[in-house]
Design an enzyme around this catalytic site. Structure first.
Site, PDB file in Angstrom:
ATOM      1  CD  GLU A 230      -2.614   1.300   2.588  1.00 48.20           C
ATOM      2  OE1 GLU A 230      -3.459   2.213   2.706  1.00 48.20           O
ATOM      3  OE2 GLU A 230      -2.375   0.480   3.489  1.00 48.20           O
ATOM      4  NE  ARG A 450       4.508  -7.492  11.284  1.00 46.09           N
ATOM      5  CZ  ARG A 450       3.667  -6.515  11.547  1.00 46.09           C
ATOM      6  NH1 ARG A 450       2.370  -6.754  11.586  1.00 46.09           N
ATOM      7  NH2 ARG A 450       4.106  -5.291  11.781  1.00 46.09           N
ATOM      8  CE  LYS A 460       2.130   0.482   5.154  1.00 47.57           C
ATOM      9  NZ  LYS A 460       1.807   0.357   3.718  1.00 47.57           N
TER      10      LYS A 460
END
Length: 740
Positions: A230, A450, A460
């Site tokens: 993104e 992860r 973020k």
């Protein structure tokens, strides 16, 4: 189209055969040429190609694997250099010298050229394999560890090489099969596989890295993957794992990767983030087929949403957001769930228009409100948003959610496997359900763990908080886990790639220490980075050598005693020299010490001020003394106007807790002191440093030049690079050091 390869039976072109096998280029072999003949490929049009290098380049051009040879001008030329070097392994007298050279080169590289396999790797690999037992004995020893690691990784990655070596490498270690053996191999592969299948499988498994896994139902040459960040921040180390794993599987299955920007939230996204994500992807060496945007498919996504509404698989809901969230948690159906199709379409048009009534609504999928997996309890598909989009402006007033857009675009773009971190595990059922409702084929999901690191935030949203509150300089701050941040801190991309690929595509969740990554980095920079000298400016102590040179003189010495490529530097020798205060207080009267790169000296007198602080030392040179007998080895600088000012900067973690709990507010554990600057003096050669150069300050550690020499009064800024050892952070701090 099958190629016909002719060669002498006593000298098969191992590299050409291996390249064809790896590249998926079908060949038939004819080992009937007379001894000493050049290998030939026969083309359908009657033309013939001759010579190992010509054949290798031809195979690379018709291969299913991209970039085996055809790269930019520099990398293609480097491949040519290695092709010319590879035959040296056939020379008995130069074999080990060549092994040593390539071993040293591979200390800093995963592949011989760039970040992916090329025919250079295949040629050198084949040169080693062709020597048979001579290489096998060295491979099992620890003499050439980097070379063995590289050789083994290629063998594990491309199992067809087992077949090549079994067929063409003789038992005594020479590449000399008989013609009958080749024909036998061609004629009885099926029988051999049946008889020896179990043994071969076990042998392959023993060589297979524990981190290597398989993609479900993957077909070689048909795998299509996507890396879909993104554009709401810069690429961080966690994203890097996803990007590199996509590339790993694409190369392994001879497939391709596309970059897709998931730009469905105009509130958070910008062209700045798009540009920097592409920059970071290039830094990582990711080879991709094309770049797409979810916003490219907004018209099709809106058509799909309307289609699902008409089919009764989605509905428009005006329930307030907080109430909707509570109803989802409690499994309570919305009062709008059973509205008519006509009513839903009317409200959908209001949403598209961005009217006051429309902005009160959202589109939800009609899945299962009673399912224990709450992600399938009628998720939101579309929301209104009046914010202009960074690419297409104010054209749309409605935007799809990630949950709706991702399964659509994955299927629409022909993605075969979607790699997702295990944090999305609960949404897998939702993903497949939505794809089924849309009428698409199933896209396989492969989960990986992860990457979590101690004392590190990867959200973020949380990183943005640090930027917006001025606690860091920006997204490339060296305290940030972004690619630009850690590179600015002094990490080499080769170290990051090696670190991540060593983790593999494991699904095991773990909390990683930074130490291993920085230790890997040290192995790359230490053998090549130049050495310089610095003295902490505050309370530095002058040592006067009574028998030192009355007139200063200069010697040219190597910047790295074991690596000539680091260049040379000029060292000035004077009667009066500067040493660090911490070294000065460690010296006793009449103690003999070693002045590095000069020789021994004996300290005869120590002067102190009223508080007992050492202020001056006097001594004599004793160059005939043995450096082996001294306890203290001191770095020093001449008393000279040519010294340069330095600002030595060290960093700490941004938070004070190793692992943040889910319900814990990160603001409560923000580290108040994460940067300290220490003024220092450096040798005059440091005027030539460029931004990004990595160096070692002897006895102080490794550094990256962030601000080079501009003028005498402006200091060179050096960022301390961790070396993987547990040590106190901010180690260069002095009582009045500047902190932030």
């Amino acid at each position: 189209m099958e190629l016909k390869l002719s060669f002498p039976a006593d000298s098969p072109p191992l590299a050409v055969i291996a390249a064809a096998k790896i590249a998926g280029v079908p060949i038939s072999t004819d080992p009937t040429l007379t001894p000493g003949s050049t290998p030939i490929i026969h083309l359908d049009n009657g033309l013939k190609l001759r010579g190992n290098f010509v054949l290798l380049r031809h195979i690379s051009r018709v291969a299913n694997i991209p970039d085996l040879y055809q790269r930019d001008a520099i990398e293609s030329s480097q491949i040519d250099e290695w092709l010319e070097y590879a035959p040296i392994f056939a020379s008995g007298s130069q074999f080990e010298e060549a092994c040593g050279y390539v071993d040293g080169y591979l200390l800093q590289h995963t592949f011989l050229v760039g970040h992916s396999l090329s025919i250079a790797d295949i040629a050198v690999w084949s040169g080693l394999a062709g020597t048979g037992k001579r290489w096998e004995s060295l491979r099992s020893s620890k003499k050439y560890q980097n070379l063995a690691r590289w050789f083994n990784s290629i063998l594990a990655e491309y199992g067809v090489l087992d077949e090549v070596t079994a067929t063409y490498v003789g038992k005594k270690g020479s590449v000399k099969p008989t013609a009958s053996k080749v024909k036998e191999q061609q004629g009885s592969n099926a029988n051999l596989a049946k008889v020896n299948g179990d043994a071969a499988d076990k042998e392959k498994e023993s060589r297979k890295p524990t981190s290597e896994v398989d993609l479900p139902e993957a077909e070689v040459g048909k795998v299509r993957l996507r890396f879909a960040p993104e554009p709401s921040g810069y690429l961080h180390i966690g994203h890097s794992k996803a990007a590199l794993l996509n590339q790993y599987f694409a190369e392994r299955y001879q497939g391709e990767v596309i970059i897709r920007f998931d730009d469905t939230n105009p509130d958070k996204e910008s062209n700045e983030f798009v540009d920097n994500l592409l920059k970071d992807i290039e830094t990582l060496g990711i080879k991709y087929r094309t770049v797409t945007y979810t916003s490219d498919y907004f018209p099709q996504l809106m058509e799909m949403a309307e289609k699902l509404i008409r089919e009764g698989k989605a509905y428009v809901d005006d329930t307030p957001r907080e109430q909707m969230q509570k109803e989802r948690m409690d499994g309570i159906e919305s009062r709008c769930r059973n509205n008519s199709v006509e009513e839903n379409l009317t409200l959908w048009k209001e949403m598209i228009a961005g009217s006051e009534r429309g902005t009160m609504c959202c589109v939800r999928g009609k899945l299962d409100m009673q399912d224990p997996n709450k992600s399938v309890r009628d998720p939101v598909y579309y929301r209104c948003n009046q914010t202009p989009h960074h690419r297409i402006g104010a054209k749309y007033k409605v935007y799809p959610t990630y949950d709706f857009a991702c399964p659509f675009v994955d299927a629409f773009e022909g993605i075969t496997h979607a790699l997702r971190s295990s944090e999305y595990h609960d949404r897998n059922d939702q993903y497949y359900w939505i794809q089924t409702d849309m009428g698409f084929r199933k896209v396989h999901i492969y989960e990986f763990s992860r990457l979590n690191l101690v004392y590190t935030l990867l959200s973020k949203r949380k990183l943005l908080w640090f930027v917006q509150n001025g606690l860091v300089e920006g997204w490339d701050d060296p305290r940030f886990p972004t690619v630009q941040g850690i590179v600015r801190r002094g990490l080499k991309i080769e170290a990051l790639i090696q670190f991540i690929l060593e983790q593999g595509a494991s699904k095991n969740l773990n909390l990683m220490e930074w130490d291993k990554l920085w230790a890997t980095n040290k192995k790359i920079i230490d053998p090549v980075c130049p050495r310089h000298t610095a003295v902490i400016e505050e309370r530095r102590v002058l040592l006067t050598l009574s028998n030192g040179p009355d007139d200063p003189f200069v010697r040219i010495v190597p910047k790295h005693k074991k690596y000539a490529g680091a260049g040379e530097k000029a060292t000035t020798y004077t009667k009066r020299i500067w040493i660090d205060y911490d070294d000065a207080v460690s010296i006793s009267v009449n103690e003999e010490v070693t002045l590095m790169d000069w020789g021994n000296a004996i300290v005869k007198e120590i002067q102190k001020d009223q508080e007992g602080n050492v202020t001056h030392l006097s001594g004599i040179l004793h160059l005939e003394g043995s450096v082996k007998t001294t306890k203290l080895k001191l770095t020093w600088l001449p008393e000279s106007d040519e010294l340069v000012k330095l600002s030595v900067v060290d960093f700490d973690y941004l938070i004070t807790k190793k692992k943040l709990e889910e319900d814990e507010n990160f603001v409560d554990v923000v580290n108040p002191c994460t940067r300290k600057e220490t003024p220092a003096l450096g040798d005059s050669n440091m005027r030539n440093l460029q931004r990004g150069d990595v160096l070692q300050l002897e006895r102080k550690g490794y550094f990256r030049c962030d601000v080079p020499f501009l003028r005498p009064q402006k200091p060179i800024v050096l960022f301390a690079i961790p070396d993987g050892k547990q040590q106190p952070v901010l180690r260069f701090a002095v009582p009045d050091g500047k902190t932030k």
